[in-house]
Design a protein around this motif. Structure first.
Motif, PDB file in Angstrom:
ATOM      1  N   THR A  16      16.287 -17.426  14.910  1.00  0.00           N
ATOM      2  CA  THR A  16      16.716 -16.546  16.000  1.00  0.00           C
ATOM      3  C   THR A  16      17.812 -17.187  16.837  1.00  0.00           C
ATOM      4  O   THR A  16      18.520 -16.501  17.567  1.00  0.00           O
ATOM      5  CB  THR A  16      15.529 -16.189  16.910  1.00  0.00           C
ATOM      6  OG1 THR A  16      14.923 -17.413  17.383  1.00  0.00           O
ATOM      7  CG2 THR A  16      14.490 -15.380  16.149  1.00  0.00           C
ATOM      8  N   VAL A 183      12.116  -9.770  17.722  1.00  0.00           N
ATOM      9  CA  VAL A 183      12.344  -8.320  17.661  1.00  0.00           C
ATOM     10  C   VAL A 183      13.812  -8.009  17.902  1.00  0.00           C
ATOM     11  O   VAL A 183      14.420  -7.183  17.199  1.00  0.00           O
ATOM     12  CB  VAL A 183      11.456  -7.593  18.696  1.00  0.00           C
ATOM     13  CG1 VAL A 183      11.838  -6.116  18.785  1.00  0.00           C
ATOM     14  CG2 VAL A 183       9.989  -7.727  18.313  1.00  0.00           C
ATOM     15  N   LEU A 186      15.894  -8.718  14.798  1.00  0.00           N
ATOM     16  CA  LEU A 186      15.701  -7.696  13.755  1.00  0.00           C
ATOM     17  C   LEU A 186      16.417  -6.396  14.111  1.00  0.00           C
ATOM     18  O   LEU A 186      17.049  -5.764  13.260  1.00  0.00           O
ATOM     19  CB  LEU A 186      14.203  -7.441  13.553  1.00  0.00           C
ATOM     20  CG  LEU A 186      13.420  -8.579  12.884  1.00  0.00           C
ATOM     21  CD1 LEU A 186      11.922  -8.299  12.946  1.00  0.00           C
ATOM     22  CD2 LEU A 186      13.854  -8.745  11.424  1.00  0.00           C
ATOM     23  N   GLN A 187      16.339  -5.995  15.370  1.00  0.00           N
ATOM     24  CA  GLN A 187      16.933  -4.720  15.760  1.00  0.00           C
ATOM     25  C   GLN A 187      18.460  -4.750  15.730  1.00  0.00           C
ATOM     26  O   GLN A 187      19.102  -3.706  15.556  1.00  0.00           O
ATOM     27  CB  GLN A 187      16.426  -4.309  17.136  1.00  0.00           C
ATOM     28  CG  GLN A 187      14.963  -3.900  17.137  1.00  0.00           C
ATOM     29  CD  GLN A 187      14.502  -3.341  18.471  1.00  0.00           C
ATOM     30  OE1 GLN A 187      15.153  -3.541  19.494  1.00  0.00           O
ATOM     31  NE2 GLN A 187      13.377  -2.639  18.465  1.00  0.00           N
ATOM     32  N   GLU A 191      20.531  -2.100   8.776  1.00  0.00           N
ATOM     33  CA  GLU A 191      19.297  -1.753   8.071  1.00  0.00           C
ATOM     34  C   GLU A 191      19.135  -2.531   6.774  1.00  0.00           C
ATOM     35  O   GLU A 191      18.040  -3.010   6.447  1.00  0.00           O
ATOM     36  CB  GLU A 191      19.260  -0.249   7.790  1.00  0.00           C
ATOM     37  CG  GLU A 191      17.947   0.208   7.160  1.00  0.00           C
ATOM     38  CD  GLU A 191      17.894   1.714   6.995  1.00  0.00           C
ATOM     39  OE1 GLU A 191      16.882   2.206   6.459  1.00  0.00           O
ATOM     40  OE2 GLU A 191      18.863   2.404   7.397  1.00  0.00           O
ATOM     41  N   ARG A 194      18.049  -5.979   7.668  1.00  0.00           N
ATOM     42  CA  ARG A 194      16.713  -5.988   8.275  1.00  0.00           C
ATOM     43  C   ARG A 194      15.638  -5.940   7.190  1.00  0.00           C
ATOM     44  O   ARG A 194      14.620  -6.637   7.269  1.00  0.00           O
ATOM     45  CB  ARG A 194      16.569  -4.791   9.218  1.00  0.00           C
ATOM     46  CG  ARG A 194      15.347  -4.874  10.139  1.00  0.00           C
ATOM     47  CD  ARG A 194      15.260  -3.652  11.043  1.00  0.00           C
ATOM     48  NE  ARG A 194      16.524  -3.377  11.699  1.00  0.00           N
ATOM     49  CZ  ARG A 194      17.154  -2.196  11.662  1.00  0.00           C
ATOM     50  NH1 ARG A 194      16.613  -1.177  10.994  1.00  0.00           N
ATOM     51  NH2 ARG A 194      18.296  -2.026  12.284  1.00  0.00           N
ATOM     52  N   HIS A 195      15.867  -5.134   6.165  1.00  0.00           N
ATOM     53  CA  HIS A 195      14.888  -5.034   5.070  1.00  0.00           C
ATOM     54  C   HIS A 195      14.831  -6.305   4.230  1.00  0.00           C
ATOM     55  O   HIS A 195      13.866  -6.520   3.493  1.00  0.00           O
ATOM     56  CB  HIS A 195      15.214  -3.839   4.177  1.00  0.00           C
ATOM     57  CG  HIS A 195      14.935  -2.517   4.838  1.00  0.00           C
ATOM     58  ND1 HIS A 195      13.743  -2.228   5.448  1.00  0.00           N
ATOM     59  CD2 HIS A 195      15.700  -1.401   4.976  1.00  0.00           C
ATOM     60  CE1 HIS A 195      13.773  -1.003   5.950  1.00  0.00           C
ATOM     61  NE2 HIS A 195      14.956  -0.477   5.683  1.00  0.00           N
ATOM     62  N   PHE A 219       3.357  -7.441  16.884  1.00  0.00           N
ATOM     63  CA  PHE A 219       4.646  -7.644  16.224  1.00  0.00           C
ATOM     64  C   PHE A 219       4.639  -7.023  14.829  1.00  0.00           C
ATOM     65  O   PHE A 219       5.585  -6.332  14.441  1.00  0.00           O
ATOM     66  CB  PHE A 219       4.969  -9.143  16.130  1.00  0.00           C
ATOM     67  CG  PHE A 219       6.226  -9.440  15.376  1.00  0.00           C
ATOM     68  CD1 PHE A 219       7.462  -9.401  15.999  1.00  0.00           C
ATOM     69  CD2 PHE A 219       6.184  -9.730  14.016  1.00  0.00           C
ATOM     70  CE1 PHE A 219       8.635  -9.641  15.293  1.00  0.00           C
ATOM     71  CE2 PHE A 219       7.342  -9.983  13.298  1.00  0.00           C
ATOM     72  CZ  PHE A 219       8.575  -9.937  13.942  1.00  0.00           C
ATOM     73  N   GLU A 220       3.582  -7.277  14.066  1.00  0.00           N
ATOM     74  CA  GLU A 220       3.529  -6.757  12.692  1.00  0.00           C
ATOM     75  C   GLU A 220       3.496  -5.227  12.692  1.00  0.00           C
ATOM     76  O   GLU A 220       4.140  -4.577  11.859  1.00  0.00           O
ATOM     77  CB  GLU A 220       2.313  -7.323  11.965  1.00  0.00           C
ATOM     78  CG  GLU A 220       2.428  -8.817  11.675  1.00  0.00           C
ATOM     79  CD  GLU A 220       1.308  -9.333  10.790  1.00  0.00           C
ATOM     80  OE1 GLU A 220       1.516 -10.355  10.129  1.00  0.00           O
ATOM     81  OE2 GLU A 220       0.223  -8.703  10.765  1.00  0.00           O
ATOM     82  N   TYR A 222       4.665  -3.236  15.107  1.00  0.00           N
ATOM     83  CA  TYR A 222       5.906  -2.704  15.675  1.00  0.00           C
ATOM     84  C   TYR A 222       7.070  -2.817  14.702  1.00  0.00           C
ATOM     85  O   TYR A 222       7.903  -1.906  14.600  1.00  0.00           O
ATOM     86  CB  TYR A 222       6.228  -3.457  16.964  1.00  0.00           C
ATOM     87  CG  TYR A 222       7.430  -2.919  17.702  1.00  0.00           C
ATOM     88  CD1 TYR A 222       7.340  -1.780  18.508  1.00  0.00           C
ATOM     89  CD2 TYR A 222       8.681  -3.538  17.598  1.00  0.00           C
ATOM     90  CE1 TYR A 222       8.440  -1.277  19.186  1.00  0.00           C
ATOM     91  CE2 TYR A 222       9.790  -3.050  18.266  1.00  0.00           C
ATOM     92  CZ  TYR A 222       9.667  -1.914  19.060  1.00  0.00           C
ATOM     93  OH  TYR A 222      10.755  -1.424  19.733  1.00  0.00           O
ATOM     94  N   THR A 223       7.147  -3.934  13.979  1.00  0.00           N
ATOM     95  CA  THR A 223       8.312  -4.187  13.117  1.00  0.00           C
ATOM     96  C   THR A 223       8.043  -3.927  11.647  1.00  0.00           C
ATOM     97  O   THR A 223       8.988  -3.704  10.879  1.00  0.00           O
ATOM     98  CB  THR A 223       8.784  -5.647  13.252  1.00  0.00           C
ATOM     99  OG1 THR A 223       7.769  -6.531  12.741  1.00  0.00           O
ATOM    100  CG2 THR A 223       9.087  -5.988  14.695  1.00  0.00           C
ATOM    101  N   VAL A 225       7.079  -6.224   9.736  1.00  0.00           N
ATOM    102  CA  VAL A 225       7.382  -7.506   9.086  1.00  0.00           C
ATOM    103  C   VAL A 225       6.187  -8.437   9.282  1.00  0.00           C
ATOM    104  O   VAL A 225       5.735  -8.638  10.407  1.00  0.00           O
ATOM    105  CB  VAL A 225       8.652  -8.156   9.689  1.00  0.00           C
ATOM    106  CG1 VAL A 225       8.924  -9.506   9.038  1.00  0.00           C
ATOM    107  CG2 VAL A 225       9.847  -7.229   9.522  1.00  0.00           C
TER     108      VAL A 225
END
Length: 503
Positions: A16, A183, A186-187, A191, A194-195, A219-220, A222-223, A225
């Protein structure tokens, strides 16, 4: 876009932000996979660091990749880090391409002019590794969400797409805000990218993981991931790191206030190859202090002038801060002084740079503690060196290390050499070791020499000698294993192996 393929399976680690723990996590994975019998190689397409590593064939890469190769049990190769950026302190950086200096460039010029050439070099190096190894563990740099740079970046998602690698994203909880940073990263990714993130790791955790569990579950959900693991903070890990991480070890004054030998390291702004100092920090009788101005210097038993990417800039700094005058006076009173690489050059009479290889300063006086004049050369010397030192009063010691420098030192008058390296005289030594200058990095990683040198200082202080108890190579091997076991205990390795199998 053509995807680079080979027999090796790629797995990429991104973070990050800088210093999230990517390098150490990659080191751990390299050791874990190697212990499982895999032929594994580290890879970082572009590294920015002043702490370098010289391969056995005399080429320069980032030190982190050299350490990762050691952990993997393979010989370090220039293809593990095809681009190394070495900041020089004057808004420029030296670009090292495939282990050799390419040119000095400013950031904007590098971004605009070097991109295609860099991409080609990265592709070539990765292709070579992909056909030699079973697995390649790739390290990113900084953050993949640097939206102002992503159109021409060479080290994060652009590389992941190029080699079709699944990505593990590492977040540092020690800094706080780990869920926001994960988060947010990732956002901000497109796309497609992100995948590509198949799991996250939370690093440097302190406390009860049960208190963190609600956040992990959120987290899992919401995302989408998965969290692959939460790695507790591992204290006192003695594995070479990147420059800023090494500095943290010395940030709170001395390392050992009860040590018999007080060692002051001159911490000028272009301080490079920080790990040269580390073995001294581990000795039971040494107290290491970083000194930035004359008022901090005091009356140490030993002064170290470390390496620098810009010798003239470092010399000007110690002049301006009053350190230069104070160092000379202490040396005249008998304080031991040791200069490594650029520090060796600073100990001499003058430094000449007529072609402005390192900076725009073409001539500068040194400390005049050694009868040496340095002239900067456009061709960099990078070599692994072996030999011995016989300049100390208490005996000869075997030596091995590496040299990486642009300057050539001319000795103006007869003086005892520091060592015989690769069959040739190297460096300077006065009064049985009172003032030493050498181009040899890792000089204090040599156990016998380090102990002999320190015992010379002890003798000068009227203290008894100490027998050697610290064995650097053995310590490193134990630390690689300790790190690997620590990560294995706290990461879902089954899911990590699934990522490799899918690849």
């Amino acid at each position: 876009m053509t995807v680079i393929r080979g027999k090796a399976v790629p797995l990429m680690v991104q973070g990050t932000h800088s210093d999230s723990g990517k390098s150490i996590f990659v080191t751990a994975l390299c050791r874990i996979f190697a212990n499982e019998g895999m032929a594994v190689a580290p890879f970082k397409s572009q590294n920015m660091a002043l702490n370098s590593y010289i391969t056995n064939d005399g080429l320069e890469i980032g030190r982190a990749q050299g350490i990762q190769a050691e952990a993997a049990g393979v010989e370090a190769s220039v293809h593990m880090n095809p681009i190394l950026i070495k900041p020089s302190g004057d808004m420029k950086s030296q670009i090292v391409l495939h282990g050799k200096p390419y040119r000095n460039m400013k950031a904007m010029a590098y971004r605009q002019e070097f991109y295609e050439k860099g991409l080609q070099a990265i592709s070539e190096s990765f292709s070579i590794l992909a056909n030699e190894y079973d697995c390649i563990v790739i390290e990113g740099a900084g953050s993949p969400a640097e939206i102002n740079l992503n159109d021409r970046e060479l080290v994060n998602m652009r590389l992941a797409r190029l080699v079709d690698a699944p990505v593990i994203l590492v977040g540092d909880i020690d800094r706080g805000g780990v869920f926001a940073s994960l988060v947010g990263t990732l956002q901000l990714l497109p796309e497609e990218d992100r995948h590509r993130v198949k799991g996250v790791v939370i690093n440097k955790f302190r406390g009860d993981v049960a208190l963190l569990q609600p956040g992990l579950d959120w987290f899992e959900e919401y995302t989408g991931v998965p969290v692959l693991g939460v790695i507790p903070y591992l204290s006192n890990l003695e594995i070479d790191g990147e420059d800023s991480l090494i500095l943290d070890q010395y940030s709170n004054g001395g390392t050992n206030d009860e040590g018999d030998i007080d060692i002051a390291v001159i911490a000028h702004p272009t301080f490079s190859n920080f790990t040269d100092i580390d073995p001294l920090r581990l000795e039971i009788d040494c107290n290491i202090r970083f000194v930035k101005k004359a008022s901090q210097l005091g009356n140490p038993d030993m002064i170290i002038l470390p390496g620098t990417k810009n010798t003239a800039y470092a010399m000007q700094y110690i002049e301006d801060t009053g350190l230069a005058e104070r160092i000379v006076k202490l040396a005249e009173k008998g304080t031991y002084v040791f200069g490594i690489c650029g520090g060796f050059q600073m100990l001499g009479e003058e430094i000449h740079d007529p072609e402005e290889v390192e900076s725009e300063v073409t001539k500068m006086e040194g400390l005049k503690l050694l009868p040496v004049v340095t002239e900067m050369k456009a061709e960099k010397k990078t070599v692994v060196s072996k030999g011995y030192s016989d300049c100390l009063d208490n005996g000869s010691s075997p030596l091995k290390g590496y040299e990486v420098h642009m300057g050539h030192a001319d000795v103006l008058q007869p003086i005892k050499h520091f060592a015989i390296l690769n069959g040739e005289k190297e460096g300077c030594c006065t009064d049985g070791g009172k003032v030493i200058g050498t181009y040899l990095h890792n000089v204090f990683h040599n156990d016998d020499f380090r102990r002999n040198y320190l015992n010379g200082i002890r003798a000068a202080k009227g203290l008894p000698a100490i027998e050697r108890t610290l064995h650097i190579e053995e310590l490193k091997a134990k630390e690689y294993e300790r790190l690997a076991e620590h990560v294995k205990q706290h990461i879902n390795m089954k899911k990590v192996y699934e990522l490799i199998k899918r690849g």
